[in-house]
Write a protein that holds these residues in place. Sequence first.
Motif, PDB file in Angstrom:
ATOM      1  N   THR A 107      -1.608   5.703   6.407  1.00  0.00           N
ATOM      2  CA  THR A 107      -1.980   4.449   4.947  1.00  0.00           C
ATOM      3  C   THR A 107      -3.108   4.659   5.560  1.00  0.00           C
ATOM      4  OG1 THR A 107      -0.048   4.190   4.516  1.00  0.00           O
ATOM      5  CG2 THR A 107      -1.607   2.766   3.839  1.00  0.00           C
ATOM      6  N   LEU A 108      -3.195   4.113   6.798  1.00  0.00           N
ATOM      7  CA  LEU A 108      -4.742   3.398   7.923  1.00  0.00           C
ATOM      8  C   LEU A 108      -5.919   4.138   8.181  1.00  0.00           C
ATOM      9  CD1 LEU A 108      -2.538  -0.457   9.221  1.00  0.00           C
ATOM     10  CD2 LEU A 108      -3.722   0.639   6.978  1.00  0.00           C
ATOM     11  N   SER A 109      -6.497   3.690   8.315  1.00  0.00           N
ATOM     12  CA  SER A 109      -7.643   4.947   9.341  1.00  0.00           C
ATOM     13  C   SER A 109      -7.529   4.586  10.862  1.00  0.00           C
ATOM     14  CB  SER A 109      -8.789   3.620   9.320  1.00  0.00           C
ATOM     15  OG  SER A 109      -9.297   4.386   7.700  1.00  0.00           O
ATOM     16  N   ASN A 122     -12.258  -2.347  -0.470  1.00  0.00           N
ATOM     17  CA  ASN A 122     -11.226  -2.226  -0.386  1.00  0.00           C
ATOM     18  C   ASN A 122      -9.231  -1.698  -0.240  1.00  0.00           C
ATOM     19  OD1 ASN A 122      -9.278   1.691  -0.709  1.00  0.00           O
ATOM     20  ND2 ASN A 122      -9.832   0.582   1.207  1.00  0.00           N
ATOM     21  N   GLY A 123      -9.297  -2.950   0.525  1.00  0.00           N
ATOM     22  CA  GLY A 123      -7.637  -3.501   1.500  1.00  0.00           C
ATOM     23  C   GLY A 123      -7.470  -4.637  -0.242  1.00  0.00           C
ATOM     24  N   TYR A 128       0.694  -1.007  -0.159  1.00  0.00           N
ATOM     25  CA  TYR A 128       0.492  -0.036   0.058  1.00  0.00           C
ATOM     26  C   TYR A 128       0.919   0.793   0.424  1.00  0.00           C
ATOM     27  CZ  TYR A 128      -3.691  -2.570   1.664  1.00  0.00           C
ATOM     28  OH  TYR A 128      -4.714  -4.121   1.971  1.00  0.00           O
ATOM     29  N   PHE A 151      -9.749  -0.301   9.499  1.00  0.00           N
ATOM     30  CA  PHE A 151     -10.756  -0.042   8.854  1.00  0.00           C
ATOM     31  C   PHE A 151     -11.003  -1.295   8.732  1.00  0.00           C
ATOM     32  CE2 PHE A 151      -9.792  -2.739   5.205  1.00  0.00           C
ATOM     33  CZ  PHE A 151     -10.501  -1.375   4.284  1.00  0.00           C
ATOM     34  N   SER A 180      -5.656   7.602   1.904  1.00  0.00           N
ATOM     35  CA  SER A 180      -6.853   5.308   2.077  1.00  0.00           C
ATOM     36  C   SER A 180      -6.897   5.313   3.333  1.00  0.00           C
ATOM     37  CB  SER A 180      -5.317   4.851   1.445  1.00  0.00           C
ATOM     38  OG  SER A 180      -3.860   4.986   2.957  1.00  0.00           O
ATOM     39  N   ASN A 181      -7.656   6.380   3.672  1.00  0.00           N
ATOM     40  CA  ASN A 181      -8.364   6.201   4.729  1.00  0.00           C
ATOM     41  C   ASN A 181     -10.008   5.853   4.780  1.00  0.00           C
ATOM     42  OD1 ASN A 181      -6.246   8.913   6.837  1.00  0.00           O
ATOM     43  ND2 ASN A 181      -6.114   6.602   6.422  1.00  0.00           N
ATOM     44  N   THR A 182     -10.462   5.131   5.034  1.00  0.00           N
ATOM     45  CA  THR A 182     -11.573   5.063   3.965  1.00  0.00           C
ATOM     46  C   THR A 182     -13.218   4.847   5.205  1.00  0.00           C
ATOM     47  OG1 THR A 182     -10.946   2.314   4.083  1.00  0.00           O
ATOM     48  CG2 THR A 182     -10.676   4.448   2.323  1.00  0.00           C
ATOM     49  N   PHE A 186      -4.047   3.240  -5.068  1.00  0.00           N
ATOM     50  CA  PHE A 186      -3.573   3.812  -3.602  1.00  0.00           C
ATOM     51  C   PHE A 186      -3.000   4.323  -4.587  1.00  0.00           C
ATOM     52  CE2 PHE A 186      -5.664   0.456  -1.503  1.00  0.00           C
ATOM     53  CZ  PHE A 186      -5.590   0.161  -0.894  1.00  0.00           C
TER      54      PHE A 186
HETATM   55  C1  1QQ Z   1      -8.437   2.486   5.699  1.00  0.00           C
HETATM   56  C2  1QQ Z   1      -8.039   1.251   4.237  1.00  0.00           C
HETATM   57  C3  1QQ Z   1      -7.501   0.764   4.310  1.00  0.00           C
HETATM   58  C4  1QQ Z   1      -7.880  -0.603   3.376  1.00  0.00           C
HETATM   59  C5  1QQ Z   1      -5.791   1.225   3.443  1.00  0.00           C
HETATM   60  C6  1QQ Z   1      -4.031   0.228   2.884  1.00  0.00           C
HETATM   61  O1  1QQ Z   1      -8.821   2.422   3.393  1.00  0.00           O
HETATM   62  O2  1QQ Z   1      -7.056   1.750   6.478  1.00  0.00           O
HETATM   63  O3  1QQ Z   1      -9.396   3.044   5.297  1.00  0.00           O
END
Ligand code: 1QQ
Length: 377
Positions: A108-110, A257-258, A49, A181, A131-133, A308
Amino acid sequence: LMVGCSSGGNTSAPAAGEGGSGQAASTDGQEIQAKIGVVGFLSGSGAAYGEAQKAGLELALGELNEANKGKLKIELKFEDSAGEKEGAINAVNKLINQDNVVAIIGPTLSGEMFAAGPVANEAETPIFGISNTSEGINDIGEYVFRNSLPESIAIPTAMKAAVEKNGLKKVALIHASNDDFSVNGYKVMKATAEKLGLEITSEATFANGDVDFSAQLTKLKQTNPDALLVSALYKEGSMVVKKARELGFTGTILGGNGFNNPKVFEIAGPAAEGLIVATPFSPEKKDDKVQAFVKAFEAKYNKKPDQFAAQAYDSLYIMSQSLLAAGKADREELRGQLAQLKDFTGVSGKLSFDEKRNPIGDAVVVVAKEGKFVPFE
Ligand code: 1QQ
């Protein structure tokens, strides 16, 4: 103001807004010098990622510094958080207090953003997730932004398409219970299943770092679901997909989305075939901007960009546009410009923010076919 003390602190650093090197304000026609920090998952189980994000950012950096010569020069300072909350907090503290960056892209990670976002917010430094979803990212505070499409938009889009085309009625759910996430994605999957009137036959969890998923998948398979809904990062998620097929599950597999990274094909191999996910970006999209990006990315890295890389690439264009509008590398001015962003069109689509700075955009549904994701139609 002492924030994020867990990093060991950095009390001698200049206060935000007092014009250290990263914030060197430009006046009348001088080239703006902007130092931007990046916090990425650059090593460990999710390093692909971070690598994709770094590649997208560096491609954009070269293009932007060339195009903005004499007006704006961006410098990127990368920090590796290894996907850990503590790592992200330390990186954010260092970038703000030691490197005096004007803004931060990532982490990168939520889960990392939930931990480190408050540190940046407290220090009044814009922090921009790419990339925080998860739900709730923007609730951290008004210095927190993101251009990553929330799972609350992506997952229902994918599930509706799968229900329509594959005629799903019964689903089983599995997710990583120790990753923010993955937990958020699971909640969205469950709520969407209920909304669509699907029967949930069974649920199971695992932890990031696990390598054996047989017990959970055997139990889920026995309940005869039409589909398996998987909320996980690519490493564990791909192993779950592989194991499910090994155990003879032939139904639909849908993920969050991972899964939008080529590592899925490396780890799951042919078992990835048919996997459905939603993404804001597809390198197959017939769009001039997208194709120019794909071409430039391939020329530089000899592979196609994933979601990403695309969202990272877009984020630097947004930063650049906002810094130019601000007229100087100043945290407060930049925050104001980012908050005003309307209808930016990037390679990952059209983007605007709602009143809570949540991105609004569309997801496309893709399916794994012969080693790559193609439109699900
Ligand atoms: C989050 C994601 C992950 C898939 C990011 C790599 O969307 O942690 O929010």
